[in-house]
Design a protein around this motif. Structure first.
Motif, PDB file in Angstrom:
ATOM      1  N   LEU A 281       0.747  -1.344   0.004  1.00 45.97           N
ATOM      2  CA  LEU A 281      -0.002  -0.097  -0.146  1.00 45.97           C
ATOM      3  C   LEU A 281       0.805   1.152   0.138  1.00 45.97           C
ATOM      4  O   LEU A 281       0.464   2.443   0.055  1.00 45.97           O
ATOM      5  N   LYS A 282       2.112   1.195  -0.004  1.00 43.67           N
ATOM      6  CA  LYS A 282       3.115   2.190  -0.431  1.00 43.67           C
ATOM      7  C   LYS A 282       3.286   2.924   1.053  1.00 43.67           C
ATOM      8  O   LYS A 282       3.536   4.080   0.914  1.00 43.67           O
ATOM      9  N   LYS A 283       3.031   2.468   1.962  1.00 40.18           N
ATOM     10  CA  LYS A 283       3.009   2.905   3.492  1.00 40.18           C
ATOM     11  C   LYS A 283       4.423   2.344   3.757  1.00 40.18           C
ATOM     12  O   LYS A 283       4.620   1.608   5.016  1.00 40.18           O
ATOM     13  N   TYR A 284       5.580   3.062   3.067  1.00 35.27           N
ATOM     14  CA  TYR A 284       6.784   2.545   3.425  1.00 35.27           C
ATOM     15  C   TYR A 284       7.385   2.522   4.731  1.00 35.27           C
ATOM     16  O   TYR A 284       7.956   1.767   5.387  1.00 35.27           O
ATOM     17  N   ASP A 285       6.963   3.818   5.441  1.00 34.96           N
ATOM     18  CA  ASP A 285       7.526   4.060   6.954  1.00 34.96           C
ATOM     19  C   ASP A 285       7.136   2.995   7.942  1.00 34.96           C
ATOM     20  O   ASP A 285       7.896   2.627   8.481  1.00 34.96           O
ATOM     21  N   ASP A 311      14.386  -1.846  -0.366  1.00 32.83           N
ATOM     22  CA  ASP A 311      13.447  -1.066  -1.203  1.00 32.83           C
ATOM     23  C   ASP A 311      12.454   0.171  -0.689  1.00 32.83           C
ATOM     24  O   ASP A 311      12.270   1.187  -1.137  1.00 32.83           O
ATOM     25  N   SER A 312      12.216  -0.183   0.443  1.00 34.80           N
ATOM     26  CA  SER A 312      11.323   0.600   1.059  1.00 34.80           C
ATOM     27  C   SER A 312      12.065   1.855   1.612  1.00 34.80           C
ATOM     28  O   SER A 312      11.677   2.948   1.484  1.00 34.80           O
ATOM     29  N   TYR A 313      13.361   1.685   2.362  1.00 38.56           N
ATOM     30  CA  TYR A 313      14.096   2.664   2.625  1.00 38.56           C
ATOM     31  C   TYR A 313      14.668   3.595   1.197  1.00 38.56           C
ATOM     32  O   TYR A 313      14.456   4.988   1.386  1.00 38.56           O
ATOM     33  N   TYR A 314      14.806   2.890   0.215  1.00 41.96           N
ATOM     34  CA  TYR A 314      15.195   3.659  -0.973  1.00 41.96           C
ATOM     35  C   TYR A 314      14.013   4.540  -1.429  1.00 41.96           C
ATOM     36  O   TYR A 314      14.394   5.658  -1.964  1.00 41.96           O
ATOM     37  N   LYS A 315      12.650   4.145  -1.398  1.00 43.08           N
ATOM     38  CA  LYS A 315      11.728   4.838  -1.799  1.00 43.08           C
ATOM     39  C   LYS A 315      11.360   6.039  -0.684  1.00 43.08           C
ATOM     40  O   LYS A 315      10.709   7.108  -1.359  1.00 43.08           O
ATOM     41  N   THR A 316      11.991   5.808   0.369  1.00 41.35           N
ATOM     42  CA  THR A 316      11.712   6.918   1.117  1.00 41.35           C
ATOM     43  C   THR A 316      12.878   7.958   1.222  1.00 41.35           C
ATOM     44  O   THR A 316      12.851   8.798   1.859  1.00 41.35           O
ATOM     45  N   GLY A 317      14.000   7.654   0.433  1.00 48.29           N
ATOM     46  CA  GLY A 317      15.067   8.369   0.406  1.00 48.29           C
ATOM     47  C   GLY A 317      16.307   8.336   1.259  1.00 48.29           C
ATOM     48  O   GLY A 317      17.158   9.002   1.391  1.00 48.29           O
TER      49      GLY A 317
END
Length: 1020
Positions: A281-285, A311-317
């Motif tokens: 659900l793109k709730k990466y944090d 991947d989650s870390y990467y997408k949150t910068g």
């Protein structure tokens, strides 16, 4: 026939009955007292009846004892059972111990104890209780068949165990997979206030176990409407997991999050499902938070979790954490394609973050068949081309089986840079090796020429003059026609050093030619040159040295041209050029021009090294012009104002002569005697003695006074003067011929025979010089120190300077080095020498932790006009380290910041790290983290300080409760700095602390081994 009971028997029976009464009313202390009285009675005539009652009393007393003291009572009951078993009289004891073990949750012991009794022959209430407890004990240790046998005896009896027996009987069927039978049992407890709220949970579980997500969803959604529902969070978990199976992540999320928010520990699968749902659900944090609970799992699922985490870390910068997570994936061998992709990403992100050693060590693992090999090779080549970790780069390239032309060019470049790094660190021998490595390939003619330059330069500095000359000639051929060579390794700088090579050989013609080539090169490139030291120091010196070469060849007018150019620039040694100009004016018969030049030196540069030279020349010139008054004034000025001047005795001799010529014999005598107060050379002593002899004997006729005076001088007995000179000459001639070992023997013989002889000062100095040339530094130091202790002489300043150099560079007696540099600073007048003395004093003071001296000399060096960036940076660095040592961190931090801004050497790298450490110790955690990242960005040349920053970053992450990145930082140090035991040991020690914190914070619910964990209290 029975006999009538007597009174005694009746009394004893009363004790039994009273004890039984107390027992029935839970008065266990009085029970023990009364029954013990009964047990201890003398046997009555009706023995059989008494034995039965006695056994019952014994059991009753033991049970009472255990209820008073369970530990002691347990042993008493066991003893009774062991004594009487299988007598039925032991049954109450068995039931009591069985119940005791049940209550203690010692289920296996409870089962073993109940097995000793025939439960089917008990009274219904006792049988029901014992059967339930024994059945429950089997249930908890997952012996479901045995549990159902026991529970089956009581599940139809309508007493207090009816609902419990049916509930757990149903659970046995549930766990055995007999779902229909389980439901039948559960239906029997629908009317139980205790169990009816639990039933929906197990029915939901049954549907879930039967893989019927639709039924789970329908039933659970309906059940959740009941406000009194037990196991609400567990039902919501099953509901969320059912939606998860159907990939309905939006509907699954609230239920999974509710369960996590209300549960201390979750299973690995539960954390994964929640994290993956949030990830989808793109709730990466949120996903990161839950994936991190599983990041230490060394399983196939653990590899997958770390991949999604990365991947989650990467997408949150958060590239730092993404890199750490990819590293985890790359170390796992479960899914090789995932491992390979993660290895590439970890290496790529490491390269982007400036962790060059990690990047290369990672990317080099990808073999030729990898789909990422080509990209990895490009990244590695880019890193190697731009790396600051030159030693590691050379080692890596040396280990590659084959090199592309691009890598060969890179090798050239890295070898050159590494050589420069070592050269600037004063590791000349290792620098030369690196430059020779750079010359292994010649794809870049520019780099090849530069490496050749520095090899030639090092040969010059090592004193291998002829080899250096040849090397520079090769360099000049290589550099011909090349453009964009660095200023420092340009042909004109090469010609400048070559000039000094020829000067060392006294080949003034070729030296002149080389210096002139240097000057031409400087003038042609003047507008392009950005290095101020080259223009302000090297070029002026080249002009002066050209003048010196012409002066040596007696081409005085031509020499004058170059000296005047140097003077006009007013840079470098231009005062020396003024002095040389004055000498030439005298040689060209222009005494008045010479006087004007000498007066300029005296007036404008009274503290110059050449001020006393100018004044003695001025006096001599006036004397030659018969201007005795001005001559007398000049000589007087020298002996009055320049106490340490080596010309002082020459001035006394001239003052004596002027007084003599004026007929002032007493003044003349006094001036000549002054010579012997200032450690005269043999020639000076001889001149003074001859003059005194003439005055005393020829003019005054006082030969006795002359003999008495000379006899009072140590080592100046008249009969010994001639022998003294001859003995000294033996050593001096060997010294002039370059036979230094023989010269030392000669000076030893002379000084042994004439310890206070006329030539002792010069003998000591030449012996010291000979030992220095032969590298016998301890011996040469002894003589230099003797000369220093003797005070002013023509060798006083040189001796102080050389004592300082030897004690700092060779004997490394830094306390002595400081003493001599400090003394040299106080006595020398030459500004350049004064600066060098302050630099040496500062370095020595820092080595011996002399706080006051560091505080004194640091600003003298850092603020001096002749300092360069590196020396200024060093001075401030020493100041900063001292400020840190004396507990002044704020001042230290300010100084370290200046160091980091001035240069990019090892001291600057350490300074950047120490700034972060100061912030950390001041509990300014955010500033410390920012500074660590800054340090890592700028310290690529210095991997040791990158590692130290990583270790400090780990401490910062621990304080921020970010154990994931804390661990990653330490593991990176351990993996990539195995060549440094200090760093890896420190990292491993801190990693143990992190592991203990991880264990403490671990939210993963461990698997129950043999016991079922059941909630019999309910709750939401």
């Amino acid at each position: 026939m029975t006999g009538q009971e007597n009174a005694i028997h009746t009394d004893r029976l009363e004790s039994y009955k009273t004890g039984q009464f107390f027992f029935d009313n839970s008065l266990y202390g009085p029970t023990r007292f009364m029954l013990q009285d009964y047990i201890d009675a003398i046997h009555p005539t009706v023995r059989d009846q008494f034995e039965n009652l006695k056994n019952e009393a014994t059991v009753m007393s033991a049970i009472a004892g255990m209820r008073l003291d369970p530990d002691g009572g347990e042993n008493e009951l066991i003893s009774f059972i062991n004594l009487k078993y299988p007598d039925p009289v032991t049954t109450p004891a068995i039931l009591e111990l069985g119940s005791y073990y049940y209550n203690k949750k010692w289920y296996k012991k409870a089962i073993e104890m109940y097995a000793k009794a025939d439960l089917s022959n008990l009274a219904e209430s006792d049988m029901s209780e014992a059967s339930f407890k024994k059945g429950y004990a089997h249930f908890v240790i997952k012996e479901f068949n045995d549990a159902q046998i026991e529970l089956g005896r009581t599940r139809e009896i309508k007493n207090i165990y009816f609902y419990s027996s049916n509930y757990y009987y149903g659970l046995c069927d549930y766990f055995k997979g007999n779902y229909a039978e389980a439901v039948n049992s559960f239906q029997k407890v629908n009317n139980s206030e205790v169990y009816k709220s639990f039933v929906p949970y197990y029915i939901t579980q049954i549907y879930f176990a039967q893989n019927q997500p639709e039924k789970v969803i329908t039933f659970a959604e309906q059940s959740l409407k009941d406000q009194n529902l037990r196991n609400r969070k567990e039902i919501r978990l099953l509901l969320g997991q059912s939606y998860f199976k159907r990939r309905e992540y939006e509907k699954a999320l609230p239920h999974l999050e509710f369960y996590e928010g209300n549960t201390d520990k979750l299973t690995i699968e539960e954390f994964y499902q929640l994290g993956f749902t949030q990830y989808q659900l793109k709730k990466y944090d949120d996903a990161i938070k839950n994936f991190r609970e599983l990041n230490l799992q060394d399983t196939k699922l653990g590899q997958l979790v770390n991949y999604y985490l990365a991947d989650s870390y990467y997408k949150t910068g958060d590239l730092v954490s993404a890199r750490a997570a990819f590293r985890k994936v790359s170390l796992m061998n479960y899914e090789m394609s995932m491992k390979e992709e993660a290895t590439f990403n970890y290496g790529k992100l490491s390269a982007e973050a400036g962790f060059e050693r990690e990047a290369i060590n990672t990317l080099i693992k990808l073999d030729n068949n990898s789909p990422y090999h080509a990209q990895a090779e490009d990244i590695m080549t880019d890193i190697l081309e731009n790396t600051g970790d030159f030693a590691s780069a050379i080692h890596i390239i040396d280990g590659l089986p084959s090199l592309t032309d691009r890598l060969k060019r890179t090798y050239q470049n890295v070898g050159l840079k590494y050589g420069m790094q070592l050269y600037n660190a004063d590791e000349k021998d290792n620098a030369r090796i690196a430059f020779e490595k750079s010359k292994k390939y010649n794809l870049s003619k520019n780099i090849f020429a530069q490496a050749s330059f520095w090899v030639a330069q090092i040969l010059n500095e090592k004193g291998e003059i002829n080899v250096s000359i040849t090397a520079f000639e090769t360099y000049f051929d290589l550099s011909n026609g090349l453009e964009n060579l660095p200023e420092e390794s340009s042909p004109y700088v090469g010609h400048y050093t070559q000039g000094y090579n020829y000067l060392a050989l006294k080949d003034y013609k070729n030296a002149e030619k080389s210096f002139k080539n240097a000057i031409v090169g400087f003038n042609i490139n003047r507008e392009k040159i950005k290095n101020n030291d080259l223009l302000n120091k090297v070029l002026p010196d080249a002009l002066i040295r050209t003048g010196d070469c012409l002066f040596k060849s007696r081409q005085y007018k031509d020499a004058m041209v170059f000296y005047e150019q140097a003077i006009s620039r007013k840079q470098g040694g231009y005062v020396y050029a003024m002095y040389q100009k004055a000498l030439i004016e005298g040689l060209l018969g222009e005494p008045y021009e010479k006087i004007l030049t000498l007066l300029d030196i005296k007036k404008d540069h009274p503290s110059s090294e050449y001020a006393d030279d100018a004044i003695i020349q001025l006096g001599d010139t006036y004397f030659e012009l018969e201007n005795t008054d001005n001559a007398y004034t000049s000589f007087t000025e020298l002996v009055t104002n320049y106490h340490k001047s080596p010309h002082k005795n020459a001035a006394y001799l001239k003052l004596g002569l002027i007084a003599y010529n004026k007929g002032d014999m007493n003044t003349a005598i006094a001036q000549y005697k002054n010579v012997f107060e200032n450690n005269p050379s043999s020639k000076e002593a001889e001149s003074a003695l001859l003059s005194l002899q003439e005055i005393y004997i020829n003019d005054l006729g006082q030969s006795d006074e002359y003999v008495a005076y000379v006899s009072s001088l140590p080592g100046y007995a008249i009969s010994g003067i001639s022998a003294d000179s001859l003995a000294f000459k033996v050593g001096e001639l060997k010294y002039i011929d370059g036979e230094y070992a023989k010269a030392i023997l000669g000076f030893n013989n002379y000084l042994d025979k004439y310890p206070k002889g006329l030539n002792r000062i010069k003998a000591l100095y030449l012996r010291a010089e000979s030992n220095t040339i032969l590298k016998h530094y301890t011996l040469s130091l002894e003589d230099y120190e003797k000369l220093v202790n003797l005070g002013t002489s023509e060798y006083y300043l040189q001796s102080i300077r050389k004592a300082a150099l030897i004690t700092y560079n060779y004997t490394q007696s830094f306390d002595k080095a400081f003493k001599y540099y400090d003394l040299y600073y106080s006595n020398t007048r030459d500004e350049t020498e004064k600066y060098q003395a302050s630099l040496g004093a500062l370095r020595s003071a820092f080595r011996i932790s002399n706080t006051d001296a560091v505080l004194k000399y640091s600003p003298l060096v850092s603020n001096h006009s002749q300092t360069n960036n590196d020396e200024k940076s060093t001075a401030i660095y020493y100041l900063a380290k001292t400020q840190l040592r004396i507990s002044n961190p704020e001042a230290a931090k300010t100084s370290f910041i200046k160091v980091s801004e001035l240069t990019n050497n090892n001291q600057a790298a350490e300074s950047r790290y120490l700034i972060a450490e100061i912030y950390f110790k001041q509990n300014k955690i955010d500033q410390a983290e920012i500074q660590c990242n800054t340090a890592n960005d700028k310290n690529t040349l210095y991997p040791y300080w990158i590692a130290k920053s990583l270790i400090l970053m780990s401490d910062i992450y621990v304080l921020k409760n970010d154990l994931f990145n804390a661990r990653a930082a330490l593991e990176a140090v351990i993996e990539n700095f195995q060549d440094n035991e200090e760093l890896t040991s420190e990292a491993q020690s801190k990693l143990k602390l992190i592991e203990s914190l991880e264990q403490k914070n671990n939210r993963i619910r461990p698997d129950s081994k043999n016991l079922l964990e059941l909630d019999t209290t309910g709750g939401n």
